[in-house]
Design a protein around this motif. Structure first.
Motif: not given
Length: 576
Positions: A453, A475-476
């Motif tokens: 991320g 995500k993230p």
């Protein structure tokens, strides 16, 4: 020559031009609007219609608090000393007054609470609310006949080439929020069930974005009986004893002199469609074909006319930059504003190397292309590369997601012109002339970033602006996803623009200034034929239309002898 007399002559028919004419009529003046082309609306009509209005009247409804002081310091920082402080203050103070006036004349706006300013890390920036989107407009109020005179929006602004979509709906669909499918179904049902209207015209009854803004302004223009001349290009300005007294326009193949008893307001757009002026002023390489504005407009006529009378020029090397793509049979390039924010894509140069944050503001994107091209010689064009997962889930340019329109249903002529496709990254690299090892390394690194991320190279997705058009389901980081599943795709990006931002230097009341700082009496200028109040920057969505209409509002106040005074002059004293 045929003689005509008006109080105010407005050159151009975009948002700033029409606001000036409407306000002039409301103040008891007799205005004339002259437009170069056969269609009304200019670049404003094909825009998103957003306006950047600090401390606007709709922010409290969204629980947001703003201040003129914060907005002033934010814009001043963005402008980097290339716009006068009193002009910046005039804008941030008067913009909210202008926005309320829009509502009064039938063009209401609402703030976009989560659309952040473009430079969210600067002092005074807001995480949302300053950008306002026009409320949907019913084209029946304008009428089919006048609707046909309004320049239609760009294909990229329409769903399935027919249906209008507003900023809130676009965000819902692109970010793949839970209600996205219901929004699309409602739009389709509303459009296809509207038989009475569709029997009259192919254009959608519901206007959004720039179409809503111009549809509302055109309706207000008609209600006031304001004279409009289409296909009447400006030839020159006339003057007497140092004062501008009118214009000469070409009408019906003849030169027509028009007297302006009070003033001429230039609001005719920039010069991005003038290749000679581009070569003279803009960074190289430059090509008028890269721009996303109407091809027959914005050739710098008003800028040259004002300069011929001694008007000073500023910011001529700057544009409202945006990456653009070529689509066959479309009259202009398409700007790529938001698709590049979606996870699973990356932008590379000829070495296959990333060189920017793909989700960043579009002006910075264009500037990064020039900077990297100066360094490497291979960032113009650049390439946006994505994999099969991205292709399945997200639209990009004229290409709808593969789950709706698979490759087999795409136009065959688009392969090798709009998009390129390879079963492997190496095969794709060979097709587009990019270093295959560099491309593979960049894809591998992006895939690693997606897992953690964190984009360690350019910080993609680290701020609220980037995340606005990310996929909320990823995500993230909503802007990052692996690039690993074949086939792989690429599209060519040019360093395009949605207009130039250099032009005639003006003061806080939109009066055109000479090099010595003295105003040219009777001559005002707003919009992209004036040097932008924002300097070289783009503080937030709506930084073109907001100032165009705000300074038109201030110009008419000055023309009628009721100039709008500055309130927070203490802010100027602090920066002196």
């Amino acid at each position: 020559m045929e003689q005509n007399e008006f109080d105010v002559v407005v050159v151009g028919s975009g948002a700033g031009a029409l606001l000036a004419a409407i306000r002039a009529a409301d103040q008891g003046l007799k205005p004339l609007v002259v437009e170069k082309t056969a269609l009304l609306g200019g670049t404003s009509a094909i825009s998103g219609g957003g306006i950047w209005i600090p401390d606007n009247h709709d922010m409290p409804k969204a629980g947001l608090r703003d201040s003129i002081e914060a907005a002033f310091h934010y814009v001043r920082t963005c402008a980097r000393g290339l716009s006068s402080d009193d002009r910046i203050l005039a804008y941030v103070e008067t913009a909210r007054q202008m926005a309320r006036y829009l509502a009064e004349i039938g063009v209401p706006y609402r703030c976009v609470p989560s659309y952040a300013d473009y430079y969210p890390t600067l002092d005074g920036a807001m995480p949302g609310g300053r950008t306002m989107d026009p409320m949907d407009f019913n084209a029946a109020k304008l009428g089919v006949q006048d609707l046909e005179l309004l320049r239609p929006t760009s294909p990229g602004q329409l769903v399935l080439g027919r249906m209008h979509i507003n900023a809130f709906e676009a965000r819902t669909m692109l970010a793949r929020e839970r209600k996205a499918k219901f929004v699309l179904l409602w739009m389709m049902a509303r459009y296809y069930l509207d038989y009475p209207w569709r029997n009259k015209t192919k254009r959608d009854r519901r206007l959004t974005g720039g179409q809503a803004l111009l549809g509302g302004l055109f309706t207000a223009l008609r209600k006031r009986g304001i004279t409009l001349w289409l296909e009447s290009p400006l030839q020159s300005l006339t003057e007497k004893d140092g004062r501008v007294t009118g214009v000469v326009v070409q009408r019906g193949g003849q030169d027509v002199a028009v007297t302006a008893r009070r003033a001429v307001v230039l609001a005719a757009g920039g010069f991005e469609r003038n290749q000679q002026m581009r070569e003279q002023y803009l960074p190289k390489p430059t090509d008028q074909g890269w721009t996303a504005t109407p091809p027959e407009a914005n050739t710098g006529d008003a800028i040259r006319a004002g300069a011929a009378l001694g008007g000073a020029l500023r910011l001529m090397e700057h544009t409202w930059g945006a990456p653009t793509i070529f689509v066959p049979k479309e009259e202009k390039n398409r700007a790529m504003f938001v698709e590049r924010s979606m996870p699973g894509c990356m932008v590379v140069n000829g070495r296959g190397e990333r060189f920017l944050n793909e989700s960043g503001p579009y002006p910075e994107f264009q500037q990064a292309m020039f900077a990297n091209n100066d360094k490497t010689g291979c960032a113009i064009p650049a390439w946006i590369v994505f994999d099969a997962t991205f292709r399945a889930n997200y639209p990009i340019g004229p290409i709808m997601p593969a789950m709706a329109v698979p490759d087999s249903r795409l136009r065959k002529s688009w392969l090798g012109t709009v998009y390129w496709k390879g079963e492997t990254l190496e095969e794709l690299a060979q097709q587009i002339g990019v270093d295959p090892q560099g491309l593979a390394a960049s894809a591998k690194r992006m895939t690693e970033f997606a897992k953690t991320g964190k984009d360690l190279d350019f910080g993609r997705g680290d701020n609220v602006f980037d995340r606005y058009y990310g996929d909320v389901n990823v995500k993230p980081n909503p802007n990052l996803a692996p690039i690993e599943k074949g086939p792989f795709y690429a599209m060519k990006l040019n360093p395009g623009d949605i207009g130039t931002k250099g032009g005639l230097l003006t003061d806080r009341d939109a009066r055109v200034l000479r090099e010595d700082g003295e105003a040219i009496e009777g001559l005002y200028c707003v919009g992209n034929n004036s040097a932008s109040v924002m300097g070289p920057s783009y503080p937030g969505a709506g930084s073109t239309l907001g100032p165009a209409m705000t300074f038109a509002f201030r110009a008419i106040a000055h023309i009628t002898g009721k100039p709008i005074a500055l309130e927070r002059t203490d802010l100027l004293e602090q920066t002196a």
